[in-house]
Write an enzyme that holds these catalytic residues in place. Sequence first.
Site, PDB file in Angstrom:
ATOM      1  CB  SER A 190      23.698 100.619 -57.691  1.00 11.81           C
ATOM      2  OG  SER A 190      23.484  99.878 -56.500  1.00 11.81           O
ATOM      3  CE1 TYR A 236      20.580  97.259 -60.589  1.00  9.09           C
ATOM      4  CE2 TYR A 236      21.398  96.670 -58.413  1.00  9.09           C
ATOM      5  CZ  TYR A 236      20.820  97.592 -59.267  1.00  9.09           C
ATOM      6  OH  TYR A 236      20.500  98.845 -58.802  1.00  9.09           O
TER       7      TYR A 236
END
Length: 271
Positions: free
Chosen positions: A142, A155
Amino acid sequence: MAVSTLGVALITGASGGIGAMYADRLARRGYDLILVARNEERLEEVATRARNVGGNVVETIAADLNSATDLRMLEARLRDDASVSVLVNNAGFGSASPLLQSNVDDMERMIGVNITALTRLTYAAAPAFVARGGGSIINISSTVAIGLEVLNGVYGASKAYVLALTQSLDHELASKGLRVQAVLPGATATDFWKVAGVGGHQNLPAEIVMRADALVDAALMGFDAGEVVTIPLLQDAGEWDAYDDARKALAGHLGGSLPAPRYLVQTSVAA
């Protein structure tokens, strides 16, 4: 039915979003597929669409990557099935909640999928691919792997791990025939945002949200070009090159037997 000459691509998190789009695109390229996700009904819908693309052999496996039993089963498949030539580590979930407002059990489950499962599947696939003379691992990271201040810290840390692992794999095993790629999506139009607590990508500014098909098409173009790190949103590829060059230069300054002078205790000598 004979296995495709390209082999089989095993895709985790394949019941929707980015994973389902990888299933479509790799099927169109001629790969047979093993699609993995928890939701068996949605998984079969993706499989049916992939089969209709060109008559590909598509197998579905309903599995929970936080289940040790299910994970070991997938590891064995990657080690023992010589037809598997591509692993797409796509399964994962995130959170938009600040650290102090997050449930630690949820964070542990996130680590279980985003890090532990990805690592174990990679450890099963990489030696097998090297032994077979080649194979490819695509890891979905990401942009928060770089922009760690965005979204939830656990995350972001989990996706930074995915990026670092991919770069290390390339360093160690590229010469042995292993192809690796880390894909760094930004905001993408998938169900990720519902799980993350935002309520859906529709609640984000439309100008920052990329369609899943555009994301995967760009990622596969990066793969075809031999990129180890692909950031579809990054307009100037030179910015990544400069960032990575600076990281490598900094790493070269991190050895020595003494702390830097600014950390040395200064003692005054009496006249």
